[in-house]
Design an enzyme around this catalytic site. Structure first.
Site, PDB file in Angstrom:
ATOM      1  N   ASP A   1     -24.882   9.923   9.280  1.00  0.00           N
ATOM      2  CA  ASP A   1     -23.911  10.391  10.250  1.00  0.00           C
ATOM      3  C   ASP A   1     -22.947   9.204  10.630  1.00  0.00           C
ATOM      4  OD1 ASP A   1     -25.674  12.710  12.195  1.00  0.00           O
ATOM      5  OD2 ASP A   1     -24.575  13.146  10.461  1.00  0.00           O
TER       6      ASP A   1
ATOM      7  N   PRO B   1      -4.812   2.937  13.743  1.00  0.00           N
ATOM      8  CA  PRO B   1      -4.916   4.401  13.721  1.00  0.00           C
ATOM      9  C   PRO B   1      -6.210   4.854  13.621  1.00  0.00           C
ATOM     10  CG  PRO B   1      -3.663   3.588  11.731  1.00  0.00           C
ATOM     11  CD  PRO B   1      -4.539   2.451  12.704  1.00  0.00           C
TER      12      PRO B   1
ATOM     13  N   LYS C   1     -15.253  18.892  -2.233  1.00  0.00           N
ATOM     14  CA  LYS C   1     -16.467  19.607  -2.382  1.00  0.00           C
ATOM     15  C   LYS C   1     -16.326  21.258  -2.264  1.00  0.00           C
ATOM     16  CE  LYS C   1     -19.213  15.746  -1.098  1.00  0.00           C
ATOM     17  NZ  LYS C   1     -19.964  14.737  -0.489  1.00  0.00           N
TER      18      LYS C   1
ATOM     19  N   TYR D   1     -15.532  -4.231   7.029  1.00  0.00           N
ATOM     20  CA  TYR D   1     -14.293  -3.626   6.933  1.00  0.00           C
ATOM     21  C   TYR D   1     -13.745  -4.072   8.334  1.00  0.00           C
ATOM     22  CZ  TYR D   1     -10.653  -0.148   7.295  1.00  0.00           C
ATOM     23  OH  TYR D   1      -9.537   0.734   7.519  1.00  0.00           O
TER      24      TYR D   1
ATOM     25  N   VAL E   1      -7.262   9.233   9.410  1.00  0.00           N
ATOM     26  CA  VAL E   1      -5.856   9.974   8.857  1.00  0.00           C
ATOM     27  C   VAL E   1      -6.319  10.963   7.840  1.00  0.00           C
ATOM     28  CG1 VAL E   1      -3.658   9.365   7.998  1.00  0.00           C
ATOM     29  CG2 VAL E   1      -4.896   7.449   9.103  1.00  0.00           C
TER      30      VAL E   1
ATOM     31  N   LYS F   1     -10.707  -6.569   9.547  1.00  0.00           N
ATOM     32  CA  LYS F   1      -9.492  -5.870  10.319  1.00  0.00           C
ATOM     33  C   LYS F   1      -9.220  -6.535  11.583  1.00  0.00           C
ATOM     34  CE  LYS F   1      -7.868  -2.506   7.344  1.00  0.00           C
ATOM     35  NZ  LYS F   1      -6.713  -2.427   6.857  1.00  0.00           N
TER      36      LYS F   1
ATOM     37  N   GLY G   1       0.793  -1.162  -0.084  1.00  0.00           N
ATOM     38  CA  GLY G   1      -0.039  -0.042  -0.069  1.00  0.00           C
ATOM     39  C   GLY G   1       0.838   1.456   0.105  1.00  0.00           C
ATOM     40  N   GLY G   2       1.854   1.125  -0.520  1.00  0.00           N
ATOM     41  CA  GLY G   2       3.031   2.410  -0.489  1.00  0.00           C
ATOM     42  C   GLY G   2       2.744   3.466  -1.334  1.00  0.00           C
TER      43      GLY G   2
END
Ligand code: NAP
Ligand code: GFB
Length: 383
Positions: free
Chosen positions: A330, A223, A247, A196, A226, A200, A61-62
């Site tokens: 939300d 994390p 936007k 997801y 980000v 993880k 994922g560099g």
């Protein structure tokens, strides 16, 4: 090995002791010799005299937000500094064009090609709230395949250490706050991103299983949200900060209203990608534990989505009308994560101090980067 001179087995008497002492001192003084040695070989002396084994650090994922930040920190920090490249390190940044990590053969081939001693595993199907809500099964399947292939290839390749990247959305939605590393499995994650989140969470399970069965040193980082340079600005798939930067830019350019999704009341903690990059480098070099560690600003730095939108309006110098589309979700109201464990480990006497960048400062440079790189950035807009 003791550095003692012998003449055919006989000790050299008092003068001998003095010579031995001087000889040992010379051997333990690589930098001095390095300084005296002619350039360009100077930097080789330390490696020759006390060669620490070469480390090959593979960053999957560099090419993404976090990968590019690690590349920036490693290549711009002073060599051999706390967050800089060490002489005995080779850093390799890969993306999907080198191999699809959902494919076990591609993954195996990449590990055989690079033979990494260490891996920072960032590659994943990633996206904001609206993308997560739309593709729960795809998020679960793609990330489960990627993570399983990378950990299995790392094991088969005898990789010394792997740091995988989770996210604070893995934590249970209904649990006592603040969230900390001991609470990952204490209940279901928020329904908006359970695909997801579960994929993880499984990485933490796999890390413990690899350790118990094979003694592997696989760990993970957690994390919080980000943001920074090289983000994904796709209007529908992006996280809130890059989406609202894009936007607001379009609203200013087209003289149309700036529309923020949801009510603006949810709370989030945001970490600047280049701060996170330093923390990954710290975890690679100085953290030896299978248990995950939260990499985040403090709980007291939670901001509302409205405050984020206000800060983007200010950074963009936007003067037009700005409203909330409450027909949009939300998501989770808040996910306050404690960074106590991190703070108890990161700053040590004698070490270069780690400090978080102020939110508004980091947002300003992120907006500037977007404006300067709009044509090449991941905007999802056909150019
Ligand atoms: P990103 O900008 O979307 O980058 C994703 C990276 O993964 C890209 O380099 C991409 O390569 C690679 N990749 C995706 N699918 C792949 C595949 N099938 N095979 C090989 N490579 C693949 O993501 P990011 O925001 O930097 O996220 C990095 C990590 O941090 C992820 O594990 C994510 O879950 C985690 N995280 C992110 C956030 C956040 O707010 N962004 C928060 C918490 C945790 P291509 O460029 O070739 O597509
Ligand atoms: O960053 P975000 O997409 O992720 O959204 P989550 C945060 C908040 O921003 C939500 C609001 O309350 C949204 O309603 N928001 C307002 C917007 N306008 C927008 C907009 O234009 N785009 C987006 N995306 N949000 C994600 C997880 O949750 O956090 C992921 O779904 C991952 O799996 C990521 O963990 C870090 O913080 O809600």
């Amino acid at each position: 090995m003791s550095h003692r001179l012998r003449m055919r087995g006989r000790r050299l008497g008092p003068w001998g002791e003095y010579v031995n002492h001087a000889y040992a001192r010379v051997l333990s003084l690589p930098p001095l010799i390095a300084i005296l040695s002619p350039h360009p070989f100077r930097h080789l002396i330390p490696l020759i005299l006390s060669p620490s084994p070469m480390s090959v650090i593979l960053v999957t994922g560099g090419s993404g937000l976090v990968g590019q930040a690690i590349k920036h920190i490693i290549s711009t920090s002073p060599p051999n500094s706390r967050f800089g490249k060490k002489d005995n390190e080779t850093w390799i940044f890969i993306n999907s064009s080198e191999g699809d990590l959902r494919n076990p053969e591609d993954t195996k081939r990449l590990f055989e090609k690079y033979k990494p001693t260490h891996v920072i595993h960032l590659a994943a199907m990633v996206g904001g709230l609206f993308r997560n809500m739309k593709y729960k099964l795809t998020f679960f399947r793609e990330n489960t395949l990627i993570n399983d292939n990378v950990l299995w290839s790392a094991y088969q390749n005898n990789t010394k250490k792997v740091i995988s990247c989770l996210s604070t959305c893995v934590f249970p939605d209904k649990v006592e706050y603040p969230l900390d590393e001991t609470k990952i499995h204490l209940g279901l994650p928020h329904e908006s991103n359970f695909g997801y989140a579960h994929s993880k969470r499984m990485v933490d399970i796999q890390n413990h299983a690899y350790k118990e069965e094979f003694g592997c040193n696989f760990t993970s980082a957690i994390p919080t949200n980000v943001f920074g340079e090289y983000d994904n600005y796709d209007l529908e798939d992006a996280h809130v900060i890059p989406a609202l930067i894009h936007k607001c830019y379009l609203a200013k350019k087209n003289n149309t209203p700036f529309i923020v999704g949801g009510s603006g009341t949810p709370l989030r903690q945001f970490i600047y990608s280049r701060d996170l990059a330093k923390l990954f480098i710290w975890q690679l070099r100085e953290y030896e534990d299978v248990e995950p560690v939260i990499l985040s600003v403090g709980e007291d730095e939670e901001v509302s989505i409205k405050q984020v939108a206000d800060a983007i309006v200010e950074a963009m110098d936007f003067k037009g009308s700005y409203e909330f589309d409450t027909s949009r979700a939300d998501g989770q109201f808040r996910k306050p994560a404690s960074n106590k464990k991190l703070l108890s480990l990161i700053n040590k006497p004698g070490e270069e101090e780690f400090r978080f960048t102020l939110f508004k400062e980091a947002l300003q440079v992120s907006v500037q980067w977007f404006l300067e790189n709009y044509d090449t950035a991941r905007t999802g807009v056909r150019k």
